[in-house]
Design an enzyme around this catalytic site. Sequence first.
Site, short mmCIF file in Angstrom:
data_model
loop_
_atom_site.label_atom_id
_atom_site.label_comp_id
_atom_site.label_asym_id
_atom_site.label_seq_id
_atom_site.Cartn_x
_atom_site.Cartn_y
_atom_site.Cartn_z
N ARG A 42 -33.32 18.85 -2.58
CA ARG A 42 -32.39 19.45 -3.55
C ARG A 42 -31.37 18.40 -3.98
O ARG A 42 -31.00 17.52 -3.21
CB ARG A 42 -31.65 20.63 -2.92
CG ARG A 42 -32.47 21.90 -2.92
CD ARG A 42 -31.70 23.07 -2.36
NE ARG A 42 -31.54 22.96 -0.93
CZ ARG A 42 -30.40 22.66 -0.30
NH1 ARG A 42 -29.29 22.47 -1.00
NH2 ARG A 42 -30.36 22.57 1.00
N TYR A 98 -39.35 19.47 -7.07
CA TYR A 98 -39.15 19.78 -5.65
C TYR A 98 -38.74 21.26 -5.46
O TYR A 98 -37.93 21.80 -6.23
CB TYR A 98 -38.08 18.87 -5.05
CG TYR A 98 -37.70 19.34 -3.67
CD1 TYR A 98 -38.53 19.10 -2.58
CD2 TYR A 98 -36.56 20.11 -3.47
CE1 TYR A 98 -38.22 19.59 -1.33
CE2 TYR A 98 -36.24 20.62 -2.21
CZ TYR A 98 -37.07 20.36 -1.15
OH TYR A 98 -36.77 20.86 0.08
N LYS A 142 -33.65 29.44 -3.97
CA LYS A 142 -32.21 29.22 -3.85
C LYS A 142 -31.47 29.60 -5.14
O LYS A 142 -30.36 30.13 -5.10
CB LYS A 142 -31.91 27.76 -3.51
CG LYS A 142 -32.66 27.25 -2.30
CD LYS A 142 -32.26 27.95 -1.03
CE LYS A 142 -32.94 27.27 0.16
NZ LYS A 142 -32.57 27.87 1.43
N HIS A 164 -27.94 33.40 3.19
CA HIS A 164 -28.83 32.35 3.67
C HIS A 164 -29.12 32.62 5.15
O HIS A 164 -28.61 31.94 6.03
CB HIS A 164 -28.13 31.00 3.48
CG HIS A 164 -29.02 29.82 3.67
ND1 HIS A 164 -28.53 28.59 4.07
CD2 HIS A 164 -30.35 29.65 3.51
CE1 HIS A 164 -29.53 27.73 4.14
NE2 HIS A 164 -30.63 28.34 3.81
N SER A 171 -28.96 24.22 6.77
CA SER A 171 -30.30 23.62 6.73
C SER A 171 -30.52 22.73 7.95
O SER A 171 -29.60 22.09 8.44
CB SER A 171 -30.47 22.79 5.46
OG SER A 171 -30.45 23.65 4.34
N CYS A 202 -31.15 23.46 11.09
CA CYS A 202 -30.58 23.88 12.38
C CYS A 202 -31.50 24.87 13.09
O CYS A 202 -31.08 25.58 14.00
CB CYS A 202 -29.20 24.49 12.18
SG CYS A 202 -27.96 23.31 11.65
N ASP A 212 -35.38 32.62 5.83
CA ASP A 212 -34.44 31.83 5.03
C ASP A 212 -33.40 32.65 4.28
O ASP A 212 -32.27 32.23 4.16
CB ASP A 212 -35.23 30.96 4.04
CG ASP A 212 -34.39 29.85 3.42
OD1 ASP A 212 -33.58 29.23 4.14
OD2 ASP A 212 -34.52 29.60 2.21
N ARG A 265 -42.49 19.26 3.62
CA ARG A 265 -42.49 20.73 3.69
C ARG A 265 -43.89 21.31 3.78
O ARG A 265 -44.85 20.69 3.34
CB ARG A 265 -41.82 21.28 2.42
CG ARG A 265 -40.35 20.89 2.26
CD ARG A 265 -39.48 21.89 2.94
NE ARG A 265 -38.09 21.43 3.07
CZ ARG A 265 -37.09 22.25 3.44
NH1 ARG A 265 -37.33 23.52 3.70
NH2 ARG A 265 -35.88 21.78 3.58
#
Length: 602
Positions: free
Chosen positions: A73, A214, A223, A243, A265, A267, A290, A382
């Site tokens: 991102r 992406y 998102k 989130h 992100s 974690c 997510d 990913r």
Amino acid sequence: MTNAPTTNKKLISWVEEMARLCQPKNIHWCDGSKEEYNSLCELMLKTGTFTKLNEKKRPNCYLARSHPSDVARVEERTFICSANQDDAGPNNHWKEPAEMHRTLNGLFQGCMAGRTMYVLPFSMGPLESPIRKIGIEITDSPYVVANMQIMTRAGKAVLDALGDGDFIPCMHSVGAPLRPGQADVPWPCEPDVSRKYIVHFPEEPSIWSYGSGYGGNALLGKKCLALRIASVVARREGWLAEHMLILRLTSPEGKTHFIAAAFPSACGKTNLAMMLPSLPGWKVNCVGDDIAWICIGADGRMYAVNPETGFFGVAPGTSVKSNPNAIHTIERNTIFTNVALTPDMDVWWEDMGVPAPEKAIDWQGNEWTPGCGRKAAHPNARFTAPASQCPVIDPDWQKPEGVPLSAILFGGRRSSTIPLVNEALSWEHGVFLGSGCGSETTAAALGKVGALRRDPFAMLPFCGYNMADYFAYWLSMPQRTDRSKLPRIYFVNWFRKSSDDRWLWPGYGENSRVLKWICERVEGKAKAVSTPIGNLPTPDALDLTGLNIPSTDLQELLAVDIEGWKNEVEDIAASYKKFNNRVPATLLEQLDILRKNLNDAK
Ligand code: SAT
Ligand code: MN
């Protein structure tokens, strides 16, 4: 051009207008079928976007390698264009909407020349859900269409449900028009970062994304719609777009609790969401990994819906140890992006838990050997996989009304100060803890703390409006339902380190021990001790059967580091300053209470 499979006037005229602007070679209305998916994959094999993986080892799986500039991102090119800059807040980049529209119109002029313009209807949330939102993504990227087919409910059924109703226009181009005769490249994009734009107009609402293929920049349902636009719409309509992962924990006796958890992100949200508990007889089911859309149900409780249908997870670090259920989820029907390719046409990445191949093709398409000093997979490589393939997907994961939440967790990667688990004393205290969320960028040098980035509610890159107003909105929940019906709030930290840089807590499946304590607290059964920062488990309240953990480590995990917390308070206070007096008084009161508690402590 108008062989549109719809009578929706707004949709037809928008598609016509966008075709005039972008001048594609042709237009394809997506029906979302298997046949369509397969023919897009065939097309991408021809253009070199996709490499087919070993059909025996990874049936129906593909590898894509992005342009080296297009791997994540681009927060610095992400804009919230509300009429008033204050409504976007200091947490967002802002441009005046009319000016941004002029810029975008210039960029999109002729941007699809030589390419197919795909029109993809999709729904975030089950079609029968009262809060589902329908978007139409126009894109010139078959990669985006294939990924959206996995990540969302997409195609004909959505168009039928839409009828003549309203939708959110989501405009996307990779920003790489083809001149007549010009050969295409495997990953077309605009490599100049300053010409990439990820733009949200929350008041229209609409989304315009230019220059990147992406995931988070281009799969506009995720998102862009389900968090940035949805957070604004949710506030207007009285619900929350967060989130957060959603999981179900079931005890050996069959007692069930649903938990939502917000971590920044990288974690471990995906790992926790489908965890294999180490505690015998306990079970975790995954509802989502997510995003959670949360609304107050008829009975006054909070219900969470996963608006997505797939996982767009980080590959490196995913192993049988860290996430066995993810490993099974990605055995088939999966798109891999920027991982390494092995000689037998399978995938590999760092910390996959299997030995590195003797040689491989790295994420940039170059020869790679284990000693070469470069990473084989990009750290943000990913996988895109259907949620339905997760071995522990929850039987209720597609329930239109969602699942009732017993608890909400916040967390982050913190090597010091923050204890293993801390129970908020009230909703307001919990919102305060959420506002203080943060995570360390990398592991620190011995004894030193890593660089800490405050990421309130793990929503810093995803909140579509002023974060101070977002705090106030969270604080308004007790006025919207009976306070006792709200989920309890906890702060967790799996990442504590000792002074000699060892992990104090084993993590992964062992985190079930903390989840068990949380559920027993909700049921009024588990013991806790009241401290200046909140309620912590007594050492005997955590079920540690079968876990070999030194008692000194446990003490450290469950202690309140008064001096560390004094620094923490001032750091949170400093993070509030950015919001120019817009932070709600209730949070400043919470800050003062904590300051006083810490000063009163021995
Ligand atoms: O990169 S994405 O936004 O798609 C995923 C993430 O950062 O959580
Ligand atoms: Mn995420």
